[in-house]
Scaffold this active site. Structure first.
Site, PDB file in Angstrom:
ATOM      1  N   GLU A  16      11.598 -32.400  -1.195  1.00 34.67           N
ATOM      2  CA  GLU A  16      11.847 -32.782  -2.577  1.00 34.67           C
ATOM      3  C   GLU A  16      12.148 -34.270  -2.728  1.00 34.67           C
ATOM      4  OE1 GLU A  16      14.239 -30.202  -4.953  1.00 34.67           O
ATOM      5  OE2 GLU A  16      13.737 -28.422  -3.778  1.00 34.67           O
ATOM      6  N   SER A  37       5.590 -41.305   3.717  1.00 30.07           N
ATOM      7  CA  SER A  37       5.359 -41.129   5.159  1.00 30.07           C
ATOM      8  C   SER A  37       4.678 -39.800   5.459  1.00 30.07           C
ATOM      9  CB  SER A  37       6.680 -41.227   5.911  1.00 30.07           C
ATOM     10  OG  SER A  37       7.255 -42.508   5.771  1.00 30.07           O
ATOM     11  N   GLY A  97      12.775 -38.432  -0.987  1.00 28.65           N
ATOM     12  CA  GLY A  97      12.329 -39.335  -2.037  1.00 28.65           C
ATOM     13  C   GLY A  97      11.014 -39.977  -1.734  1.00 28.65           C
ATOM     14  N   GLU A 111       0.829  -1.213   0.000  1.00 31.54           N
ATOM     15  CA  GLU A 111       0.000   0.000   0.000  1.00 31.54           C
ATOM     16  C   GLU A 111       0.862   1.262   0.000  1.00 31.54           C
ATOM     17  OE1 GLU A 111      -2.268  -3.032   2.636  1.00 31.54           O
ATOM     18  OE2 GLU A 111      -0.212  -2.640   1.954  1.00 31.54           O
ATOM     19  N   LEU A 125      20.884 -29.029  -3.371  1.00 32.39           N
ATOM     20  CA  LEU A 125      19.732 -28.415  -2.702  1.00 32.39           C
ATOM     21  C   LEU A 125      19.901 -26.918  -2.477  1.00 32.39           C
ATOM     22  CD1 LEU A 125      18.992 -31.206  -0.064  1.00 32.39           C
ATOM     23  CD2 LEU A 125      17.966 -30.924  -2.317  1.00 32.39           C
ATOM     24  N   THR A 171      17.238 -40.197  -1.544  1.00 28.27           N
ATOM     25  CA  THR A 171      17.493 -39.157  -2.539  1.00 28.27           C
ATOM     26  C   THR A 171      18.943 -38.706  -2.498  1.00 28.27           C
ATOM     27  OG1 THR A 171      15.207 -38.375  -2.504  1.00 28.27           O
ATOM     28  CG2 THR A 171      16.869 -36.819  -3.262  1.00 28.27           C
TER      29      THR A 171
END
Length: 372
Positions: A303, A311, A305, A60, A212, A204
């Site tokens: 990300e 889970s 695996g 604003e 990452l 992963t």
């Protein structure tokens, strides 16, 4: 009468534009919300802006400054209810009143105990207020982690999966597979900038050896932390995640009772090690998320695996799904994105949060878990 029923087509168009420009603040303002504002006077846009950087002017204020004194008598279209508290910047509700804005249309209500209530302040000053126009689900879709933090003590968790048309995340088990193209990969890097941390499981780390980090887009306002779930506290020799420890903090969660030597090796490499309850196969996710929140991590992008994703979904810990779908198929030998007994997962909880979006040949589908 519902607020949206008294909006003209012009009102709807201006509010939609406020929503779109708000998204430009992604990765620059969190944990604050992304917000956009459009000022319209006598049918003409006289100013617009979005919250550009954490600690900087709110949307604003930016729009009022760009209006150059033409805000008197204008309508302000704001994606989020104007704030009502003195924080790093002055209250936006008071700024709109002082500028002579006579009407405010806003999309989502501000859930904050301190920042909320701007609509009441505006109405008390004689300003016509229309809002919240959007449903609670739409408001959450624009600022999911911000809205989640106002109601929950645990981090907001989003799950990202890159998958084929036949819902496979790899060609074969344990083998790194390039599923989506560079445009989708760039979008994943952009998404990382808006999360406090990125999380992956041991599978992963072994299969993909990821870094990452944010590399394909401009960096966010702060380095995104990396979270590894390694029950035995063991990393492959030369793992890529260790290259960027000085610039991107690395947190490793392992099971209580893991090898002291393995934990000391990780700490010597610069990682922060957090033992939690668990087994050699899996960690207690409630404990992982609880410790993460204690570390100031309010939002996590998982990300992979497959076992970790399974889970998280089964335990209903995922609030958002980012599904990048590639126009390929891997067949029966491919690794399923979801377990064979997917009926055990309550998919009816999830509803589309945004329009599908193309990134090269790939398509992004976004779903949010609906709150009761």
């Amino acid at each position: 009468m519902a607020p949206h029923s008294i909006l003209s087509p012009q009102d709807s168009a201006h509010l939609e534009w406020a929503r779109r420009i708000a998204r430009r603040g992604w990765g620059r303002v969190h944990p604050n919300p992304v917000v956009g504002c459009v000022l319209v006077r006598e049918g003409r846009v006289v100013g617009e802006g979005f919250h550009e950087v954490f600690g900087g002017p709110h949307a604003e204020i930016v729009a009022l400054e760009r209006a150059l004194g033409e805000a008197e008598g204008a309508t302000a279209y704001v994606s989020l209810e104007p704030c009502n508290h003195q924080g790093k910047t002055p209250p936006c509700a008071e700024a709109l009143i002082s500028a002579g804005v006579t009407r405010v249309v806003y999309g989502a209500a501000d859930p904050g105990e301190e920042s909320g209530g701007g609509a009441e302040t505006l109405r008390a000053a004689g300003v016509e207020v229309v809002g919240p126009v959007w449903s609670p689900a739409t408001g959450r879709a624009e600022n999911p982690a911000f809205q989640h933090a106002a109601r929950h003590e645990t981090p907001f968790v989003a799950l990202k999966l890159a998958m084929s048309l036949d819902a496979r995340i790899a060609a074969t088990s344990g083998e790194r597979t390039r599923v989506t193209g560079v445009d989708a990969e760039r979008e994943v890097h952009r998404l990382r900038t808006g999360f406090d941390a990125v999380m992956v499981g041991a599978g992963t780390v072994v299969a993909d050896d990821p870094r990452l980090t944010v590399r394909l887009v401009p960096a966010g306002r702060q380095a995104t932390r990396r979270i590894l779930l390694l029950p035995d506290a063991e990393l492959p020799v030369g793992a890529a995640v260790l290259r960027d420890v000085p610039d991107a903090p690395l947190h490793v969660f392992c099971r209580e009772g893991a090898s002291e030597a393995a934990m000391e090796h990780l700490e010597a490499a610069g990682a922060h090690v957090h033992p939690v309850p668990g087994t050699p196969e899996a960690l207690d996710l409630e404990a992982v998320l609880g410790v993460s929140r204690g570390l100031g991590i309010r939002s996590i992008l998982c990300e992979g695996g497959r076992m970790l994703a399974d889970s998280l979904l089964r335990e209903r810990r995922v609030q958002r799904l980012y599904l990048f779908v590639a126009p390929v198929t891997f067949g029966e030998d491919g690794v399923p994105a979801f377990p064979a007994d997917a009926g055990a997962l309550v998919w009816s909880d999830f509803q589309p949060a945004m329009e599908p979006e193309a990134f090269g040949r790939d398509t992004l589908l976004v779903f949010d878990r609906q709150e009761g």
